[in-house]
Motif scaffolding. Sequence first.
Motif, PDB file in Angstrom:
ATOM      1  N   VAL A  73       0.842  -1.202   0.000  1.00  8.27           N
ATOM      2  CA  VAL A  73       0.000   0.000   0.000  1.00  8.27           C
ATOM      3  C   VAL A  73       0.876   1.251   0.000  1.00  8.27           C
ATOM      4  CG1 VAL A  73      -1.701   1.330   1.335  1.00  8.27           C
ATOM      5  CG2 VAL A  73      -1.989  -1.142   1.064  1.00  8.27           C
ATOM      6  N   ALA A  74       1.928   1.260   0.816  1.00 11.24           N
ATOM      7  CA  ALA A  74       2.827   2.425   0.887  1.00 11.24           C
ATOM      8  C   ALA A  74       3.522   2.658  -0.453  1.00 11.24           C
ATOM      9  CB  ALA A  74       3.860   2.218   2.001  1.00 11.24           C
ATOM     10  N   ARG A  75       3.987   1.597  -1.114  1.00  8.99           N
ATOM     11  CA  ARG A  75       4.645   1.757  -2.419  1.00  8.99           C
ATOM     12  C   ARG A  75       3.665   2.283  -3.462  1.00  8.99           C
ATOM     13  NH1 ARG A  75       7.056  -2.829  -0.477  1.00  8.99           N
ATOM     14  NH2 ARG A  75       5.701  -4.254  -1.617  1.00  8.99           N
ATOM     15  N   TYR A  76       2.440   1.786  -3.438  1.00  8.88           N
ATOM     16  CA  TYR A  76       1.430   2.264  -4.386  1.00  8.88           C
ATOM     17  C   TYR A  76       1.126   3.743  -4.122  1.00  8.88           C
ATOM     18  CZ  TYR A  76      -2.773   2.537  -7.218  1.00  8.88           C
ATOM     19  OH  TYR A  76      -3.697   2.896  -8.155  1.00  8.88           O
ATOM     20  N   ARG A  77       0.928   4.090  -2.856  1.00  2.00           N
ATOM     21  CA  ARG A  77       0.629   5.483  -2.483  1.00  2.00           C
ATOM     22  C   ARG A  77       1.766   6.415  -2.918  1.00  2.00           C
ATOM     23  NH1 ARG A  77      -0.888   4.969   2.725  1.00  2.00           N
ATOM     24  NH2 ARG A  77      -3.081   5.016   2.169  1.00  2.00           N
ATOM     25  N   ALA A  78       3.011   5.972  -2.741  1.00  7.82           N
ATOM     26  CA  ALA A  78       4.171   6.799  -3.106  1.00  7.82           C
ATOM     27  C   ALA A  78       4.211   7.087  -4.598  1.00  7.82           C
ATOM     28  CB  ALA A  78       5.468   6.110  -2.668  1.00  7.82           C
ATOM     29  N   GLY A  79       3.632   6.224  -5.402  1.00 11.71           N
ATOM     30  CA  GLY A  79       3.616   6.413  -6.854  1.00 11.71           C
ATOM     31  C   GLY A  79       2.487   7.308  -7.348  1.00 11.71           C
ATOM     32  N   LEU A  80       1.596   7.724  -6.475  1.00  8.35           N
ATOM     33  CA  LEU A  80       0.470   8.576  -6.877  1.00  8.35           C
ATOM     34  C   LEU A  80       0.896  10.031  -6.994  1.00  8.35           C
ATOM     35  CD1 LEU A  80      -2.330   7.132  -4.552  1.00  8.35           C
ATOM     36  CD2 LEU A  80      -2.036   6.709  -7.001  1.00  8.35           C
ATOM     37  N   LYS A  81       0.199  10.787  -7.845  1.00  7.67           N
ATOM     38  CA  LYS A  81       0.460  12.226  -7.949  1.00  7.67           C
ATOM     39  C   LYS A  81       0.156  12.910  -6.622  1.00  7.67           C
ATOM     40  CE  LYS A  81      -0.360  12.594 -12.871  1.00  7.67           C
ATOM     41  NZ  LYS A  81      -1.194  13.107 -13.935  1.00  7.67           N
ATOM     42  N   ASP A  82      -0.909  12.445  -5.942  1.00  7.48           N
ATOM     43  CA  ASP A  82      -1.286  12.979  -4.629  1.00  7.48           C
ATOM     44  C   ASP A  82      -1.127  11.861  -3.602  1.00  7.48           C
ATOM     45  OD1 ASP A  82      -2.385  14.035  -2.352  1.00  7.48           O
ATOM     46  OD2 ASP A  82      -4.400  14.312  -3.179  1.00  7.48           O
ATOM     47  N   PRO A  83       0.028  11.794  -2.919  1.00  6.15           N
ATOM     48  CA  PRO A  83       0.268  10.691  -1.982  1.00  6.15           C
ATOM     49  C   PRO A  83      -0.627  10.707  -0.743  1.00  6.15           C
ATOM     50  CG  PRO A  83       2.146  12.177  -2.033  1.00  6.15           C
ATOM     51  CD  PRO A  83       1.176  12.669  -3.060  1.00  6.15           C
ATOM     52  N   THR A  84      -1.428  11.762  -0.579  1.00  7.87           N
ATOM     53  CA  THR A  84      -2.374  11.775   0.545  1.00  7.87           C
ATOM     54  C   THR A  84      -3.695  11.110   0.170  1.00  7.87           C
ATOM     55  OG1 THR A  84      -3.277  13.950  -0.037  1.00  7.87           O
ATOM     56  CG2 THR A  84      -1.359  13.899   1.451  1.00  7.87           C
ATOM     57  N   GLN A  85      -3.842  10.784  -1.106  1.00  5.47           N
ATOM     58  CA  GLN A  85      -5.060  10.113  -1.576  1.00  5.47           C
ATOM     59  C   GLN A  85      -5.182   8.754  -0.887  1.00  5.47           C
ATOM     60  OE1 GLN A  85      -5.205   9.752  -5.833  1.00  5.47           O
ATOM     61  NE2 GLN A  85      -6.832   8.246  -5.784  1.00  5.47           N
ATOM     62  N   PRO A  86      -6.383   8.425  -0.384  1.00  2.00           N
ATOM     63  CA  PRO A  86      -6.526   7.129   0.291  1.00  2.00           C
ATOM     64  C   PRO A  86      -6.342   5.961  -0.687  1.00  2.00           C
ATOM     65  CG  PRO A  86      -8.635   8.299   0.214  1.00  2.00           C
ATOM     66  CD  PRO A  86      -7.613   9.198  -0.400  1.00  2.00           C
ATOM     67  N   VAL A  87      -5.673   4.941  -0.194  1.00  2.00           N
ATOM     68  CA  VAL A  87      -5.458   3.719  -0.969  1.00  2.00           C
ATOM     69  C   VAL A  87      -6.082   2.579  -0.185  1.00  2.00           C
ATOM     70  CG1 VAL A  87      -3.735   2.144  -1.917  1.00  2.00           C
ATOM     71  CG2 VAL A  87      -3.322   4.612  -1.965  1.00  2.00           C
ATOM     72  N   PRO A  88      -7.060   1.884  -0.758  1.00  2.00           N
ATOM     73  CA  PRO A  88      -7.692   0.804  -0.003  1.00  2.00           C
ATOM     74  C   PRO A  88      -6.732  -0.348   0.265  1.00  2.00           C
ATOM     75  CG  PRO A  88      -8.494   0.845  -2.269  1.00  2.00           C
ATOM     76  CD  PRO A  88      -7.607   2.041  -2.100  1.00  2.00           C
ATOM     77  N   LYS A  89      -6.817  -0.902   1.465  1.00  2.00           N
ATOM     78  CA  LYS A  89      -5.992  -2.042   1.849  1.00  2.00           C
ATOM     79  C   LYS A  89      -6.575  -3.341   1.300  1.00  2.00           C
ATOM     80  CE  LYS A  89      -3.675  -4.059   5.817  1.00  2.00           C
ATOM     81  NZ  LYS A  89      -2.380  -4.240   5.184  1.00  2.00           N
ATOM     82  N   THR A  90      -7.900  -3.367   1.121  1.00  2.00           N
ATOM     83  CA  THR A  90      -8.554  -4.566   0.578  1.00  2.00           C
ATOM     84  C   THR A  90      -9.171  -4.242  -0.774  1.00  2.00           C
ATOM     85  OG1 THR A  90     -10.676  -4.085   1.642  1.00  2.00           O
ATOM     86  CG2 THR A  90      -9.102  -5.446   2.877  1.00  2.00           C
ATOM     87  N   GLN A  91      -9.318  -5.281  -1.561  1.00  2.15           N
ATOM     88  CA  GLN A  91      -9.914  -5.129  -2.880  1.00  2.15           C
ATOM     89  C   GLN A  91     -10.790  -6.336  -3.163  1.00  2.15           C
ATOM     90  OE1 GLN A  91      -7.041  -4.523  -5.989  1.00  2.15           O
ATOM     91  NE2 GLN A  91      -8.557  -4.463  -7.588  1.00  2.15           N
ATOM     92  N   GLY A  92     -11.983  -6.086  -3.627  1.00  2.00           N
ATOM     93  CA  GLY A  92     -12.892  -7.164  -3.998  1.00  2.00           C
ATOM     94  C   GLY A  92     -12.806  -7.442  -5.484  1.00  2.00           C
TER      95      GLY A  92
END
Length: 175
Positions: A73-92
Amino acid sequence: MKPVLATASLCLAVFAGAPQHAFAENPAESRQKIEAVIKAFGKAIADKDKEGFMRLFLREDITWVSVYTDGSVARYRAGLKDPTQPVPKTQGGSPRKFIESIARAPEARTETFDNVRIDTDGEMAQVLFDYSLMVGDYRNNWGKESWQMVRTENGWKIAAVIWSAEENPEPRPKK
């Protein structure tokens, strides 16, 4: 005492005439059949066989949930233009969406199954294993995977799939 003996005799007569499939399978036989489902699951992914894959499931709308590690999750968030954007921990998702994405992918995909544990009473089963999802020779993600299974009149079927996912921190090599 006579009513008890009459009831016991009636029960024996009923169960003695019951068809074999009315009782739970021998757990050893169940394990062999469940292992065959695991092999069929892997083969369907490797072959991109959508119909064969979907036949392994109780229904199309089973529980299908991944939970990503904090590092992923942290690596994905770091790759976003806005790293404060929420990243879900779970995915269906669903088995159909999964196999369709596999079938669309140009690269070969395979899943490995290691340290497989099966707990069954012959009617239901819990299957837990370590997996790796491979994209060609690249280990894309890995973790633990858990299946809930039931024995139906059409054989063993997967009723729920939940897995953890550690995304590979090393980028896939460019071709």
